[in-house]
Design a protein around this motif. Structure first.
Motif, PDB file in Angstrom:
ATOM      1  N   LEU A  85       0.816  -1.207   0.000  1.00 42.65           N
ATOM      2  CA  LEU A  85       0.000   0.000   0.000  1.00 42.65           C
ATOM      3  C   LEU A  85       0.856   1.265   0.000  1.00 42.65           C
ATOM      4  O   LEU A  85       0.453   2.295  -0.562  1.00 42.65           O
ATOM      5  N   GLN A  86       2.030   1.186   0.616  1.00 41.56           N
ATOM      6  CA  GLN A  86       2.920   2.353   0.585  1.00 41.56           C
ATOM      7  C   GLN A  86       3.381   2.653  -0.843  1.00 41.56           C
ATOM      8  O   GLN A  86       3.506   3.816  -1.234  1.00 41.56           O
ATOM      9  N   VAL A  87       3.621   1.601  -1.627  1.00 43.34           N
ATOM     10  CA  VAL A  87       3.962   1.805  -3.033  1.00 43.34           C
ATOM     11  C   VAL A  87       2.779   2.428  -3.772  1.00 43.34           C
ATOM     12  O   VAL A  87       2.936   3.387  -4.539  1.00 43.34           O
ATOM     13  N   GLN A  88       1.577   1.896  -3.539  1.00 48.93           N
ATOM     14  CA  GLN A  88       0.395   2.422  -4.204  1.00 48.93           C
ATOM     15  C   GLN A  88       0.147   3.880  -3.840  1.00 48.93           C
ATOM     16  O   GLN A  88      -0.241   4.689  -4.693  1.00 48.93           O
ATOM     17  N   LEU A  89       0.400   4.216  -2.580  1.00 41.28           N
ATOM     18  CA  LEU A  89       0.197   5.601  -2.149  1.00 41.28           C
ATOM     19  C   LEU A  89       1.194   6.532  -2.827  1.00 41.28           C
ATOM     20  O   LEU A  89       0.840   7.632  -3.284  1.00 41.28           O
TER      21      LEU A  89
ATOM     22  N   ARG B  61       2.055  10.497  -7.423  1.00 42.92           N
ATOM     23  CA  ARG B  61       2.957  10.742  -8.565  1.00 42.92           C
ATOM     24  C   ARG B  61       4.354  11.134  -8.087  1.00 42.92           C
ATOM     25  O   ARG B  61       4.996  12.025  -8.633  1.00 42.92           O
ATOM     26  N   ASP B  62       4.795  10.465  -7.060  1.00 36.67           N
ATOM     27  CA  ASP B  62       6.096  10.739  -6.456  1.00 36.67           C
ATOM     28  C   ASP B  62       7.037   9.597  -6.825  1.00 36.67           C
ATOM     29  O   ASP B  62       7.074   8.551  -6.169  1.00 36.67           O
ATOM     30  N   ALA B  63       7.806   9.780  -7.904  1.00 34.28           N
ATOM     31  CA  ALA B  63       8.667   8.700  -8.394  1.00 34.28           C
ATOM     32  C   ALA B  63       9.740   8.296  -7.375  1.00 34.28           C
ATOM     33  O   ALA B  63       9.964   7.095  -7.163  1.00 34.28           O
ATOM     34  N   PRO B  64      10.452   9.263  -6.740  1.00 36.13           N
ATOM     35  CA  PRO B  64      11.447   8.836  -5.745  1.00 36.13           C
ATOM     36  C   PRO B  64      10.833   8.047  -4.590  1.00 36.13           C
ATOM     37  O   PRO B  64      11.411   7.062  -4.129  1.00 36.13           O
ATOM     38  N   ALA B  65       9.664   8.488  -4.126  1.00 34.39           N
ATOM     39  CA  ALA B  65       9.018   7.766  -3.029  1.00 34.39           C
ATOM     40  C   ALA B  65       8.571   6.379  -3.478  1.00 34.39           C
ATOM     41  O   ALA B  65       8.634   5.409  -2.710  1.00 34.39           O
ATOM     42  N   THR B  66       8.129   6.266  -4.739  1.00 35.17           N
ATOM     43  CA  THR B  66       7.742   4.952  -5.264  1.00 35.17           C
ATOM     44  C   THR B  66       8.938   4.018  -5.293  1.00 35.17           C
ATOM     45  O   THR B  66       8.848   2.854  -4.876  1.00 35.17           O
ATOM     46  N   ALA B  67      10.075   4.518  -5.785  1.00 34.64           N
ATOM     47  CA  ALA B  67      11.280   3.690  -5.838  1.00 34.64           C
ATOM     48  C   ALA B  67      11.721   3.280  -4.431  1.00 34.64           C
ATOM     49  O   ALA B  67      12.117   2.129  -4.200  1.00 34.64           O
ATOM     50  N   ALA B  68      11.645   4.228  -3.496  1.00 34.01           N
ATOM     51  CA  ALA B  68      12.041   3.908  -2.122  1.00 34.01           C
ATOM     52  C   ALA B  68      11.112   2.860  -1.510  1.00 34.01           C
ATOM     53  O   ALA B  68      11.555   1.945  -0.808  1.00 34.01           O
ATOM     54  N   ALA B  69       9.805   2.977  -1.791  1.00 37.34           N
ATOM     55  CA  ALA B  69       8.843   2.016  -1.243  1.00 37.34           C
ATOM     56  C   ALA B  69       9.064   0.634  -1.839  1.00 37.34           C
ATOM     57  O   ALA B  69       8.975  -0.390  -1.132  1.00 37.34           O
ATOM     58  N   LEU B  70       9.380   0.566  -3.135  1.00 37.65           N
ATOM     59  CA  LEU B  70       9.693  -0.725  -3.739  1.00 37.65           C
ATOM     60  C   LEU B  70      10.963  -1.315  -3.135  1.00 37.65           C
ATOM     61  O   LEU B  70      11.066  -2.528  -2.906  1.00 37.65           O
ATOM     62  N   GLY B  71      11.930  -0.439  -2.857  1.00 41.57           N
ATOM     63  CA  GLY B  71      13.155  -0.918  -2.232  1.00 41.57           C
ATOM     64  C   GLY B  71      12.918  -1.473  -0.836  1.00 41.57           C
ATOM     65  O   GLY B  71      13.595  -2.418  -0.407  1.00 41.57           O
TER      66      GLY B  71
END
Length: 623
Positions: free
Chosen positions: A559-563, A568-578
């Motif tokens: 859910l953190q990735v989805q959020l 539309r926060d690409a760095p946050a998406t990458a960090a959440a996937l990490g």
């Protein structure tokens, strides 16, 4: 009986259970204590009480904590009476009280015998389960209420519990209207938790209408035993009790004057037993029909603290600010009129707007403006603190708001809220605010026992001190609030470990894990709903709470990735996937889990990573 079968591992060698069953249920405790609270309004002392249906003993226990000289219990099923001591293993059995006498009989039959013998009671509490069950249905009819009235002493009080489970509005109105015919001037109160405030209800009435004398009520609430029983459910002031009022029964009966539940029509028994949907009562449908000028409070004599009442209403509304409370607030403000200052009206309206999940920014701005323009008032800051702690997920901002509220008010409740907000961020800061609460007021805030125990553990207190703190934490765990507190089993596990009781420590640690998983699941569902509705701040707050309870949980990480993607926060998406890979047990599992989420979101998949030199694929570092 089932308690020992299900969880024998948490029984201590002395035979006492750390959980100390049974829980002191809000409806049943209120049913015992609230009618007695009303006693004395006409200046007479209560001597005799009657409980119809013993259940789990909570109503009887509440009445025992008073000055009643005798308490009679009439119970239909002998097996219920025989089982009660098993529920109270490790605690004083209420049936062992010499004032208590039990009769195995039908409730109506006992009242008929009593009327023939000239017996009467000052307090009668009736708590059968469902108004449609055979053996219980005839304890909700107009004829039964009339029989109770005949057995009440002059000035006596009757309380009847209505379970809102598997009930509909038509049946509820029929019971309330019949009650009002027999007990004019009766009152409907909520007896349930804040999660569903009108699922459990109390009907209160007497032989004649009672004007609530606030001065006498305050005298009753000052009685130590009664105060302790009511404090279990956050009723410490007259205003706290009045905040649970829903309406005088006359206002509700006026919605359908011809409604009735009688021996002849058996309206509720025959209606509800044929239903198949088994829905809980929707009190909102009744609230919608009440005119805006319909009163909430009964007739009062004496000075009412309107600010304290509104604060109690806000607390009783719970975190979601349901529309039912919106309408009730409108009626309450209309009844109080000029007694409510404009700042209180605006603060409460803004707070309920925030709790209802409506856009937060305008309401937050209103509260901030109120706080700036009224530098001597703490109410807007408290509302802001509660919002940031509950929905906004910003505990530092919440702590700052409560700190400023304390500087303005000097009230212990604001210091306590500041301590609670700091607790997850900085334990020493939390302890500092706890120290601002005078010892004489500490009992108002039973969670302090947990903070004191944590400090004792951190500072290496001696065994005697740890045992005292353990007793205090166990006592807190025996309350409804304590059972819901997320960290309490963890603290008890740490105390048991420090005291060398490893088996008990493991049992508490397992209970802590189950508790955290259950609460995290609730927060995940809240986050999913908020995310689906575009309430991203609410989703973030719920996810932060879930992550704190279950670090590394896949559902939270997904859910953190989805959020982050929704923002539309690409760095946050990458960090959440990490983070998904970070918490995985192996490299292979990390890549697989990340790719599951990538596939759900339509993102390109990562190729499998080769195992680092010297490691076997699928095996974590260190073997």
């Amino acid at each position: 009986l089932s308690y020992r079968q299900v969880a024998p591992e948490i029984l201590s060698p002395g035979g006492k259970s750390p959980r100390s069953p049974p829980d002191r249920a809000r409806p049943q405790t209120g049913l015992g204590s609230r009618p007695l609270t009303l006693q004395g309004l006409r200046g007479r002392k209560s001597e005799r009480g009657l409980v119809i249906g013993i259940g789990g003993g909570a109503t009887l226990d509440a009445l025992r904590a008073t000055g009643l000289g005798s308490i009679e219990v009439v119970e239909l099923e002998a097996g219920v009476v025989e089982a009660l001591p098993l529920l109270y293993r490790g605690r004083e059995d209420p049936l062992a009280d010499p004032r208590v006498r039990v009769r195995i009989n039908d409730g109506r039959n006992e009242l008929l015998l009593a009327r023939a013998e000239g017996r009467s009671w000052d307090v009668i509490a009736s708590q059968p389960s469902h108004p449609w069950l055979m053996g219980a249905a005839n304890l909700f009819t107009e004829e039964f209420f009339a029989l109770v009235r005949d057995n009440l002493s002059e000035g006596g009080t009757f309380g009847a519990w209505i379970n809102g489970t598997h009930t509909d509005t038509e049946s509820l109105l029929a019971i309330m209207t019949s009650f009002e015919r027999v007990f004019p001037g009766g009152l409907l109160l909520s007896a349930a938790s804040t999660a569903n405030p009108t699922k459990s209800l109390l009907l209160l009435g007497g032989r004649s209408p009672v004007v609530w004398d606030l001065a006498r009520m305050r005298e009753r609430l000052a009685e130590p035993a009664l105060a302790a029983a009511l404090a279990l459910h956050d009723v410490r002031r007259v205003e706290d009790l009045l905040a649970r009022a829903e309406a005088p029964l006359a206002a509700l009966a006026a919605l359908d004057p011809d409604a009735a539940n009688t021996d002849d029509n058996a309206f509720v028994e025959t209606r509800l037993s044929r239903r198949f949907d088994w829905a809980d009562v929707d009190f909102g449908k009744i609230e919608e029909r009440l005119p805006r000028n319909a009163p909430v409070l009964p007739p009062l004599r004496g000075e009412l603290d309107a600010a304290a009442l509104l604060d109690s209403v806000a607390a009783a509304a719970g975190p979601d600010g349901t529309p039912v409370y919106r309408r009730k607030l409108d009626r309450l403000l209309a009844q109080l009129g000029a007694a409510v200052e404009p700042i209180l009206r605006e603060t409460l309206d803004a707070e309920l707007t925030l709790r209802a999940g409506e856009p937060a920014d305008p309401a937050v701005s209103r509260l901030q403006s109120l706080a700036r323009h009224h530098p001597g008032r703490a109410e807007p800051l408290r509302a802001l603190g509660r919002h940031w702690a509950r929905r906004g997920g910003d505990l530092a901002a919440a702590a700052a708001a409560f700190e400023e509220a304390w500087r303005r008010s000097g009230e212990s409740s604001d210091a306590y809220d500041a301590a609670r907000a700091w607790h997850s961020l900085d334990r020493e800061a939390s302890w500092g605010w706890r120290d601002r609460i005078p010892p004489a007021e500490s009992d108002r805030f039973p969670r302090i026992a947990v903070y004191d125990a944590e400090r004792a553990l951190a500072q290496g207190a001696d065994r005697g001190a740890l045992e005292r703190h353990e007793r205090a934490v166990r006592a807190y765990r025996d309350t409804r609030e304590g059972r819901k507190y997320a960290r309490i089993d963890r603290v008890l596990a740490d105390l048991a470990t420090a005291l060398g009781r490893d088996r008990e420590a493991r049992a508490y640690a397992d209970a802590d894990r189950r508790r955290r998983a259950a609460r995290a699941g609730e927060l995940v569902r809240l986050a999913e709903t908020a995310l689906g509705e575009g309430r991203l701040s609410d989703a973030q707050g719920a996810l932060d709470g879930a992550a704190g309870l279950l670090p590394g949980d896949f559902a939270v990480l997904r859910l953190q990735v989805q959020l982050a993607r929704a923002r539309r926060d690409a760095p946050a998406t990458a960090a959440a996937l990490g983070e998904i890979q970070h918490w995985a047990r192996t490299l292979e599992r990390g890549v697989a889990a990340e790719n599951r989420v990538r596939a759900e979101l339509g993102l390109p998949l990562r190729p499998p990573r080769p195992a680092p030199t010297g490691l076997v694929a699928g095996q974590p570092p260190g073997g």
